[in-house]
Motif scaffolding. Sequence first.
Motif, PDB file in Angstrom:
ATOM      1  N   HIS A 250       0.813  -1.218   0.000  1.00 19.44           N
ATOM      2  CA  HIS A 250       0.000   0.000   0.000  1.00 19.44           C
ATOM      3  C   HIS A 250       0.850   1.273   0.000  1.00 19.44           C
ATOM      4  O   HIS A 250       0.289   2.362   0.057  1.00 19.44           O
ATOM      5  CB  HIS A 250      -0.932   0.020   1.220  1.00 19.44           C
TER       6      HIS A 250
ATOM      7  N   ARG B 123       3.826   2.008  -5.214  1.00 18.05           N
ATOM      8  CA  ARG B 123       2.725   1.804  -6.154  1.00 18.05           C
ATOM      9  C   ARG B 123       2.898   2.662  -7.402  1.00 18.05           C
ATOM     10  O   ARG B 123       2.632   2.223  -8.531  1.00 18.05           O
ATOM     11  CB  ARG B 123       1.401   2.136  -5.470  1.00 18.05           C
TER      12      ARG B 123
ATOM     13  N   HIS C 124      -0.718   3.371 -14.944  1.00 20.39           N
ATOM     14  CA  HIS C 124      -1.938   4.115 -14.637  1.00 20.39           C
ATOM     15  C   HIS C 124      -1.779   5.613 -14.880  1.00 20.39           C
ATOM     16  O   HIS C 124      -2.769   6.342 -14.877  1.00 20.39           O
ATOM     17  CB  HIS C 124      -2.343   3.863 -13.179  1.00 20.39           C
TER      18      HIS C 124
ATOM     19  N   PRO D 234      -2.189   3.802  -8.824  1.00 19.49           N
ATOM     20  CA  PRO D 234      -2.594   2.416  -9.079  1.00 19.49           C
ATOM     21  C   PRO D 234      -3.062   1.730  -7.804  1.00 19.49           C
ATOM     22  O   PRO D 234      -2.911   2.237  -6.694  1.00 19.49           O
ATOM     23  CB  PRO D 234      -1.314   1.778  -9.626  1.00 19.49           C
ATOM     24  N   GLY D 235      -3.629   0.562  -7.990  1.00 22.50           N
ATOM     25  CA  GLY D 235      -4.094  -0.208  -6.853  1.00 22.50           C
ATOM     26  C   GLY D 235      -2.949  -0.805  -6.067  1.00 22.50           C
ATOM     27  O   GLY D 235      -1.769  -0.599  -6.384  1.00 22.50           O
ATOM     28  N   PRO D 236      -3.260  -1.559  -5.026  1.00 19.06           N
ATOM     29  CA  PRO D 236      -2.204  -2.156  -4.195  1.00 19.06           C
ATOM     30  C   PRO D 236      -1.323  -3.104  -4.994  1.00 19.06           C
ATOM     31  O   PRO D 236      -1.740  -3.723  -5.976  1.00 19.06           O
ATOM     32  CB  PRO D 236      -2.988  -2.896  -3.107  1.00 19.06           C
TER      33      PRO D 236
END
Length: 454
Positions: free
Chosen positions: A88, A93, A100, A105-107
């Motif tokens: 996280h 990230r 992105h 971006p996501g985890p």
Amino acid sequence: MRLTGEGTTFRSSLRVEVRDDSLSPYGGAVLLREFEERTAFLAGVIGRLVDPRRACQAVHGLATLLRFAVYRIVLGLPDVTDADRLRHDPVLRACLAPEHQDRMPGPLPGKSTLHRFLTQVLALRANRRVLRQGLIDSALQPLLRSRAFVRRIYVDLDSTEIEAHGEQQGARHSGHFRSTCFHQLSLSLAPYGTTLGVLMRPGNVHTAHHAAAFVIPILARVRQRLGAHVQIVLRADSGFDSPKFLRALERSGIYYIIRTRENARLLGKCERIAKRRPGRPSGRFCATRYFSFWHKATRWPGERWFVARSAFDPGELLPDWTLLCVHLPGREGRKHVVRTYLARGKSEQVHDIFKNEMNGSLMSHHRLRDNQVRAVLTALAQNLMLAFEAHVRRRKASRPATVRARILSVAASFVRHGRSLVMRLSANPTLQRLLRHVADRVSRARPLPELLPT
């Protein structure tokens, strides 16, 4: 969310708030990621990896997974369980999943995904071969960037113990190291200190066990990269003076300077330097004498050249012997040969960085094959840190732990401005000047044409 509606009692104008800003303790990792991207350091490995997963089941690409596996070692968190702490982190990230662009971006992968990547994807035979070749290419980068005409290179072969944890495959008790451990082989490039290869072995094997099968393919690829005109000289201690290993090196066209154990026949040929020179001995300096001779053992096909040095320390009656078995293209000075061999002390520093600063001694997998993959990844992370430090160096060289503490571990926060993400580093004036210098040096980094992915 405000903790106090009015203000603090000791100062009414001061308010304490808790916000969801993106904070990270690894702000300097952006500079390392930019250096890795500009030099294509991992591009050759990523481009050749084989992905056995189904496309519909793969959430994270191989590039993200490999970089995450390497960068967590660089940041000093090598255990798989540390992935849940780092997945996280906003800086990682943004660095490891840049597709992105204008949004965060996501985890990153969790510990289960990362564990499957290490033990099921990278453990494939084809991927292990790609990792070994990528490690050799990364170790040669500092040499190729020097743009100097290289006629001879020295490589150091050494072994060390890696402590075992629990009932791991290959963990054996070693009477020499007096522990249950793995007996690891390491081949490094002198004087840069980069690692060309590592090999995990059971703890109770001989020092020269599998040494020829480990060294010769690596040096063959080094010769392929540098050219057939380059002379490769291997330096090793007395644990590798096996006749079988020496014959394998000679058949492969590899020169060597290897220390030999003392025995009565060799010392008998060195009688002329076994005593001090006439006169009063020095009380401050070490008195050294040199001698060279040809010697043939019973199991040897022919004679080999030996160089001996006797060193009389102040106050000592008996000499300290250094016996070297030498195979070089021409006769060289005895003192030069001994000094060249003694320069291999750099290999001890390579082991120290690998085991302590890169946490290479924490081999937590059960299978020996998985621990081999982890050792190669650790060596790859070590080469990345050494190449980054050499490129941004201001004056004298720094250890990877110093680079991690001064450059990578910098507090940072993310702020969104329109369609861009702005990362703000928190640094004092001295650190600001250092980071500006590093950023300027990183902006000048360029890939090597020889190491671009094919």
